[in-house]
Scaffold this active site. Sequence first.
Site, PDB file in Angstrom:
ATOM      1  N   SER A 303      46.757  40.101  35.247  1.00 39.80           N
ATOM      2  CA  SER A 303      47.251  39.402  34.062  1.00 39.80           C
ATOM      3  C   SER A 303      47.315  37.886  34.255  1.00 39.80           C
ATOM      4  CB  SER A 303      48.623  39.978  33.683  1.00 39.80           C
ATOM      5  OG  SER A 303      49.018  39.579  32.400  1.00 39.80           O
ATOM      6  N   GLU A 314      36.767  28.386  37.540  1.00 42.74           N
ATOM      7  CA  GLU A 314      35.741  27.907  36.607  1.00 42.74           C
ATOM      8  C   GLU A 314      35.944  26.465  36.155  1.00 42.74           C
ATOM      9  OE1 GLU A 314      35.181  30.650  33.377  1.00 42.74           O
ATOM     10  OE2 GLU A 314      35.040  32.405  34.701  1.00 42.74           O
ATOM     11  N   LYS A 328      43.246  42.846  33.913  1.00 43.62           N
ATOM     12  CA  LYS A 328      44.088  42.971  32.713  1.00 43.62           C
ATOM     13  C   LYS A 328      43.830  41.747  31.833  1.00 43.62           C
ATOM     14  CE  LYS A 328      48.826  43.706  31.120  1.00 43.62           C
ATOM     15  NZ  LYS A 328      49.109  42.455  30.379  1.00 43.62           N
TER      16      LYS A 328
END
Length: 472
Positions: A303, A314, A328
């Site tokens: 999560s 990224e 998740k």
Amino acid sequence: MKYFSNADAKQRVTTLAILGALLFTIIGFILGWLWMEVRYPMLKEPSFRNFTVSYNTIMDKYLNGAKSEDLINGASQGMLASLGDPYSRYLIKDQGSAYTQGYEAEFSGVGITLQEADGKFLVASLTEGAPAEREGVHAGDEIVAVNGTSIVGKAYEDIITLLRGNVGTKVKLTLQRGGAAKPIEVELTRESIAVHTVTSEMLSGGVGHVTISKFAEKTDAEFKTEVEKLQKDGMTKLLLDLRSNPGGLLKSTIQIANMLVPKDKVILKVVYKNNSKTITYKSKQEKPWTIPIVVLVNGQSASASEVLTAALKESAGATVVGEKTFGKGIVQTFQQFKDNSVLSLTEAQWKTPGGTWIHKQGVTPDVTVALPAFASLSQLPFGTELKMGSYGENVKTLQLMLKELGYTPVGDIGLFDARTSDALSRFQKDQKMTVTGAFNDMTGYRIIELLSKKLKEEDTQLQKGIEILASK
């Protein structure tokens, strides 16, 4: 004022007035019903009649009697359960309070971290200086009753609710400790306990090792404090440990990302039902972060910890080390009602800065590193007794543990024979325990303690993270 002089005219007016009043009543009823259907659309569902009839029948005829409140709460729980989504739940009253307290900066309780194992509830750890530690509760104790009532059959959330309560109130715990013949009773007074979710340590080579256990209300403030402390101590590289972090509040996650991700770079995108709305969160970084970052993750990083991992990977050029994360990629919001009950509902999905939906896929590390095989060995269930002649998976686990600690030979794998008993006897003797040659809870706790220490010394993921940072 004008008076009627004709009796027939009076009768006609009276009749029209009655009809008019009746018409207005009917129109009002229809409009009221239509308004009710707009406000409460479930009234239009044919199955709602079944619900109403069932409710009335239970209240009128159920042999043992029923409470209206319990029926309605049960219906709410069933409604959420029917979605088939484990993350959408309805938590009643004290369960709702315990849920929200899990994200707050402090809570009222006794300082026990609970662990469920094989249907039993164990004290996994104790908060230093809290009531439970002060009154002699031990890690590994089994809670068998609360306030004199057995907890057999209760859910994890129920036990948490029983342990918590208002500051100053008391709770009595009945504990089973190891091989003790009789249970132990302790009475604890609840007090306010601070929740700490960030820890740090300075490693050699200027590496600051920061661990975030979950994202709660003040995790971002804790993180900032720990990082500033490490920087004063000469930190030049950050090893961010998110292993086994189950997630938590998105707000504190974004605040931490704001510190580490370059200004205006995307942190994540949140997409709502039917693509009706997409919110893109971009970094609001105030001071450039120039320290190289390595993030450690594993299969239990989920999560919000995946949100931060993906953002750093990224948008901030961080290197991710470890194992693929849990996966998740959905977002829950919760609302708390006046009686403290909570509705937690999945309302959106989130995507990485590059637009990837990681749900059930996880974030793939840049460098995959597994922990030593013994790290996957789980603690044997509380109450397990193994001796000569025992066999099965539990025996196999015990033998692998003993072998890892250097006590060999352990005998035929899966069969507790004389060699297994001898290895266990030598372990118990070395640890200054009662030598029985049989396995019990106290022996098991000591084995796990030593294996945990060994894992810290042989943490291949952490070692790889340090190695990568050394090259940056």
